[in-house]
Design a protein around this motif. Structure first.
Motif, short mmCIF file in Angstrom:
data_model
loop_
_atom_site.label_atom_id
_atom_site.label_comp_id
_atom_site.label_asym_id
_atom_site.label_seq_id
_atom_site.Cartn_x
_atom_site.Cartn_y
_atom_site.Cartn_z
N LYS B 318 4.48 -12.79 -2.49
CA LYS B 318 3.09 -12.71 -1.99
C LYS B 318 2.88 -11.42 -1.22
N MET B 319 3.89 -11.03 -0.46
CA MET B 319 3.79 -9.79 0.30
C MET B 319 3.71 -8.59 -0.66
N ILE B 320 4.54 -8.61 -1.69
CA ILE B 320 4.52 -7.52 -2.68
C ILE B 320 3.15 -7.43 -3.35
N GLN B 321 2.62 -8.60 -3.71
CA GLN B 321 1.32 -8.64 -4.39
C GLN B 321 0.23 -8.06 -3.49
N LYS B 322 0.31 -8.42 -2.20
CA LYS B 322 -0.68 -7.91 -1.25
C LYS B 322 -0.59 -6.40 -1.13
N SER B 323 0.62 -5.88 -1.03
CA SER B 323 0.79 -4.43 -0.89
C SER B 323 0.26 -3.69 -2.11
N LEU B 324 0.46 -4.26 -3.30
CA LEU B 324 0.05 -3.57 -4.51
C LEU B 324 -1.42 -3.81 -4.82
N ASN B 325 -1.97 -4.87 -4.20
CA ASN B 325 -3.37 -5.19 -4.43
C ASN B 325 -3.68 -5.46 -5.90
N ILE B 326 -2.84 -6.27 -6.53
CA ILE B 326 -3.11 -6.66 -7.91
C ILE B 326 -3.11 -8.18 -7.98
N ARG B 385 2.95 5.46 -12.27
CA ARG B 385 2.31 5.62 -10.97
C ARG B 385 3.23 5.21 -9.82
N THR B 386 4.53 5.15 -10.10
CA THR B 386 5.47 4.73 -9.08
C THR B 386 5.34 5.57 -7.82
N LYS B 387 5.23 6.89 -8.01
CA LYS B 387 5.15 7.78 -6.86
C LYS B 387 3.92 7.47 -6.01
N GLN B 388 2.82 7.12 -6.68
CA GLN B 388 1.60 6.81 -5.94
C GLN B 388 1.79 5.57 -5.07
N TYR B 389 2.49 4.58 -5.63
CA TYR B 389 2.72 3.38 -4.83
C TYR B 389 3.67 3.65 -3.67
N GLN B 390 4.67 4.51 -3.95
CA GLN B 390 5.59 4.85 -2.86
C GLN B 390 4.85 5.62 -1.76
N ALA B 391 3.95 6.53 -2.15
CA ALA B 391 3.16 7.26 -1.16
C ALA B 391 2.30 6.30 -0.35
N GLU B 392 1.83 5.25 -1.02
CA GLU B 392 1.00 4.26 -0.32
C GLU B 392 1.79 3.60 0.81
N LEU B 393 3.08 3.35 0.56
CA LEU B 393 3.89 2.75 1.62
C LEU B 393 4.02 3.70 2.80
N GLU B 394 4.16 5.01 2.51
CA GLU B 394 4.23 6.01 3.57
C GLU B 394 2.95 5.98 4.40
N ARG B 395 1.82 5.85 3.71
CA ARG B 395 0.53 5.78 4.42
C ARG B 395 0.50 4.58 5.36
N ARG B 396 0.99 3.47 4.85
CA ARG B 396 0.96 2.25 5.66
C ARG B 396 1.82 2.40 6.91
N LYS B 397 2.96 3.06 6.73
CA LYS B 397 3.81 3.29 7.90
C LYS B 397 3.08 4.14 8.92
N LEU B 398 2.38 5.19 8.44
CA LEU B 398 1.64 6.07 9.32
C LEU B 398 0.51 5.31 10.02
N GLU B 399 -0.15 4.45 9.24
CA GLU B 399 -1.29 3.70 9.78
C GLU B 399 -0.89 2.93 11.03
N LYS B 400 0.34 2.42 11.02
CA LYS B 400 0.80 1.61 12.15
C LYS B 400 0.93 2.45 13.42
N CYS B 499 -8.14 -0.73 -6.55
CA CYS B 499 -7.94 -1.36 -5.24
C CYS B 499 -6.94 -0.60 -4.38
N ARG B 500 -6.24 0.35 -4.97
CA ARG B 500 -5.28 1.12 -4.18
C ARG B 500 -5.98 1.95 -3.11
#
Lengths: 83, 574
Positions: B318-326, B385-400, B499-500
C-alpha cells in the motif's frame, strides 16, 4: 460402459449444452426435438461429448448421425477401439 | 483457462460500464469465436458487445458505406484472414502468383485497413497468421519461395512491418496460440470440413483471450508495476541465512532460472514497467546482492522503490502504491510464498497476484503465458521511467526538510512548457490518454491517429505540458484538448495529468496556460465537464477550485475575461 450408461451421460451433456434440465432424451431423439439444436450448436454438443469420453468422431459421423441412437453407436465404436 | 461453454454463458452476462462495440470480420466461420470474445471480455469486466458479420463477408461489408458493420458503429473491428482458407487460394493460384502470395495478401489487408479508416473511427484488431507446413518439399520447403510454408512465414513478417506504420492497427497474436497449444489442440480437421471453423472449439478461449487482452488495454486497463519478493523469488535461497555466496543466481544450476526471470524483468523495466521490491528482511541484507553479487542482472538502479523491513507485506505494498500514485489494479505482486500471496490478495482487492508454480524453473514460462503486460502503445526509448521515480523519492526526502510547502516548491526550481501538439509528441500524448485514469476529467481514449487528426483539425486548440525541476525531467505530463463549439466558446474535451506531478502547482500552471490560449484565440467562454468513473474522484471538484462555475451537474463554465491567474512556482519556458 454399457449403452444405457452412455445414453445417460449423453443425456446429461445434451441438457447442459441446450441449458434445459427437463429435456428427455432417447435413442430416437433428433435435433428437431430439442429447442436450440441447430447445425452450429450440434458442433458444441459433439465437442462436449468428445471431451467427456476422450474420443474423436469422424467427419462422416458428425454429419451423418440422424438421431441420438446413431451418435451413440458411433461413440460406442470409438470407446471399443480405445480399449 | 475458461472452457468455451463457460465463455458462451458469460457472453450473456450483464456487465456495468461503457459498452464497447466490436465487429468481427473473417473469411472463416466466426460465430463461436465472436461469442467467445464477448464472453471473455465480460469475464474480464469489460462490457463488450460483439457483432459477428456473416461468413466471408469482409469485402462486401467494408466496401459498402452503409453496411451492417459500419451501421453497428464499432469501436473496434477484428479482421481474421484464416490461414486454412488462404492455403486453398494459394493452391488454386498459378505458380507466378504463388511466388508473390505473401505480398498480395498484405495488399489485401492494407486495402481493408484503408477502407476501415476511411469509413469509420474504429480501431483495427488484426489477427496474424497461424502456420501450415504442407511438407510438399519436406524440410526443403523452408527455402523454396513458391511453397506455402515459405510464403506464410514471410506474410507474418510483412504483417509486422506493415502494422508498425499503422497506429490504428493492433495485433492479436494468433500464431502464438498455435505455438502454445500445438497443432493437435489448435486445429480440428473434421470441424473445418464440417463447419469452416479453422480452429478447434477448445482453442477458441485462448484466441478470445488474445483479443480481449487488446480490448482491455485499449480501455486503459494495463499493468504498470511489478512488486517483487526477493528470497526464492528473484534468487534461490535466503540471503539472511545463506549469505552472498550461498544464494542461487547466475548461469549455473538452479540459479539460471532466476537469472532468466531477472533478465525478463529488466526488459519489462526498459519497456516502461516500474519494478519495486518488497521483502521481509533487514534493508542492508536485502540490498547486498544488488550491490555486491556479480551475477545479479537487476541492480538497485533498476528498482524504483526498494522496501525491506519486517512489516506485513500488504502495508508495504500500500505504501509503494501511494508513492507511485497508481491504481492497485495496475500492480502485480510476485512472491513464492503462498501465505504472503494469500495475505496480499485478501487485504488488497484489485492487485494481481500470480499463483507462481512451485518449481522456480517454471516461474518465467507461467508469467509469460498469462500475458499480463498487454499494451496499446509503446513510447520506445523514452519508456523507462525508473529514474523519474527515483528522483521523486529524492524530492520527498527534501520535502520533509522544509517547514512550509511554499518553501519546498520554490526550492524545486520548476520549469514548465505548454505547446500545441507536435508530431514527435503524438505517440506519448495518445499513450497518456490511454493510461491516465485518476487525474482525467473525461477519460476519453485516443489513438495516435486520432491525436494526429485532432492536431490538424482547425476546430481544436491543443496543448501538451512538460515539467522539469532540479532533480530531473518529468517529460510530458499533461494534455489538454479544447474543441470550438461556437465562435466564442470552447469546450474542454480532454484534460488529464500524470499523478506523478500532483500538488506542486502544475494544475494551476495548466489552467493559466489554457485560459491564456483561449483568450489569445478570441474566445470568451470555456465550458467543461467532469465525467465520473470509479477512479477519477480526485478531480471531482477541480474546475470549481480553479474558478469555474458549476452550471448543471458535472458541467462548468468560465468567463475568460473574469479569470484570475492562479499562483504557482513554475516558470514558463519556451
Amino acid at each position: 460402459m454399457s449403452r444405457e450408461e452412455v445414453l445417460e451421460k449423453v443425456t446429461g451433456i445434451i441438457r447442459e449444452v441446450f441449458e434445459k434440465d427437463s429435456i428427455v432424451v432417447s435413442e430416437t431423439t433428433t435435433a428437431a426435438d430439442v429447442e436450440g439444436w441447430d447445425s452450429l450448436t450440434h458442433l458444441n454438443l459433439v465437442n462436449e461429448i468428445e471431451m467427456e469420453f476422450d474420443i474423436r468422431f469422424m467427419l462422416a459421423e458428425v454429419q451423418g448421425s440422424k438421431n441420438v441412437g446413431e451418435l451413440i453407436t458411433a461413440l460406442m465404436k470409438h470407446l471399443d477401439e480405445k480399449n | 483457462m475458461y472452457t468455451f461453454r463457460e465463455l458462451q454463458k458469460a457472453s450473456r452476462l450483464d456487465i456495468d460500464g461503457k459498452e464497447i462495440k466490436v465487429a468481427v470480420l473473417g473469411n472463416c466461420a466466426t460465430q463461436f469465436f465472436s461469442s467467445a470474445v464477448q464472453g471473455y471480455a465480460k469475464r474480464s469486466g469489460l462490457n463488450a458487445l460483439v457483432y459477428d458479420a456473416d461468413y466471408d463477408q469482409i469485402d462486401a461489408q467494408l466496401l459498402d458505406q452503409h453496411s451492417e458493420v459500419y451501421a453497428f458503429g464499432p469501436d473496434s473491428i477484428v479482421i481474421w484472414l484464416a490461414t486454412d482458407r488462404l492455403y486453398e487460394e494459394f493452391l488454386d493460384a498459378d505458380l507466378a502468383a504463388r511466388e508473390r502470395f505473401a505480398e498480395s495478401c498484405m495488399e489485401r489487408l492494407e486495402r481493408y485497413w484503408h477502407l476501415i479508416t476511411a469509413n469509420c473511427n474504429a480501431k483495427i484488431i488484426q489477427l496474424n497468421f497461424s502456420e501450415i507446413n504442407d511438407k510438399v518439399l519436406g524440410n526443403y520447403s523452408c527455402k523454396v519461395t513458391s511453397t506455402f510454408t515459405y510464403q506464410i512465414r514471410k506474410l507474418n513478417g510483412l504483417l509486422g512491418e506493415a502494422m508498425a506504420g499503422q497506429s490504428a492497427v493492433y495485433p492479436a497474436d494468433l500464431l502464438s496460440v498455435q505455438i502454445e497449444l500445438g497443432q493437435n489442440r489448435f486445429y480440428d480437421a473434421p470441424l473445418y470440413y464440417n463447419a469452416k471453423m479453422t480452429v478447434s472449439i477448445n482453442a477458441l478461449p485462448y484466441i478470445a483471450k488474445a483479443v480481449a487482452d487488446v480490448l482491455l488495454a485499449l480501455d486503459g486497463r494495463i499493468k504498470k508495476c511489478v512488486v517483487c519478493d526477493l528470497d526464492n523469488t528473484l534468487w534461490g535461497g535466503v540471503i539472511g541465512d545463506d549469505g552472498l555466496g550461498g544464494i542461487h543466481i547466475g548461469e549455473l544450476g538452479q540459479g539460471h532460472a532466476f537469472t532468466n526471470l531477472q533478465r525478463w524483468l529488466k526488459q519489462l523495466k526498459e519497456c516502461g514497467i516500474i519494478l519495486a521490491v518488497c521483502s521481509k528482511n533487514n534493508e542492508e541484507t536485502a540490498r547486498e546482492p544488488f550491490e555486491k553479487h556479480e551475477e545479479m542482472i537487476l541492480g538497485l538502479e533498476d528498482i524504483s522503490l526498494f522496501v525491506a523491513n519486517w512489516d506485513d507485506k500488504a502495508s508495504n505494498i500500500k505504501m509503494i502504491q501511494k508513492s507511485l500514485n497508481i491504481g492497485m489494479d495496475s500492480m502485480i505482486f510476485l512472491d513464492d510464498n503462498p501465505f504472503e500471496r494469500n495475505l496480499v490478495r485478501e487485504l488488497i482487492p484489485g492487485i494481481t497476484v500470480p499463483e507462481l508454480p512451485q518449481d522456480p524453473a517454471l516461474y518465467l514460462e507461467y508469467l509469460q503465458s498469462q500475458n499480463y503486460f498487454e499494451t496499446a502503445s509503446f513510447a520506445g526509448a523514452g519508456a523507462d521511467r525508473t529514474k523519474q521515480y527515483q528522483a521523486e523519492l529524492e524530492r520527498r526526502k527534501l520535502e520533509k526538510t522544509f517547514e512550509s510547502i511554499d518553501g519546498y516548491l520554490r526550492s524545486l526550481e520548476m520549469k514548465g512548457t505548454a505547446k500545441p501538439f507536435e508530431p514527435v509528441r503524438f505517440a506519448r500524448i495518445a499513450q497518456l490518454t490511454q493510461r491516465s485514469n485518476q487525474f482525467n476529467l473525461r477519460t476519453i481514449r485516443y489513438t495516435e491517429s486520432d491525436i494526429e487528426r485532432i492536431a490538424d483539425d482547425g476546430n481544436y486548440l491543443t496543448l501538451y505540458y512538460t515539467l522539469r525541476d532540479r532533480f530531473g525531467d518529468h517529460g510530458l505530463v499533461s494534455v489538454v484538448i479544447m474543441k470550438k463549439i461556437s465562435e466564442t466558446r470552447l469546450f474542454v474535451d480532454t484534460w488529464l495529468m500524470s499523478c506523478r506531478v500532483l500538488k506542486r502547482g502544475m494544475e494551476e500552471f495548466i489552467v493559466n496556460a489554457f485560459v491564456d490560449t483561449a483568450a489569445k484565440n478570441g474566445f470568451e467562454w470555456i465550458s467543461a465537464e467532469y465525467i465520473p468513473t470509479p477512479k477519477n474522484k480526485m478531480v471531482e471538484t477541480i474546475y470549481e477550485t480553479m474558478g469555474f462555475t458549476c452550471t448543471t451537474d458535472h458541467h462548468y463554465e468560465l468567463k475568460v475575461s473574469a479569470y484570475v491567474k492562479k499562483n504557482n512556482y513554475i516558470t514558463m519556458e519556451d
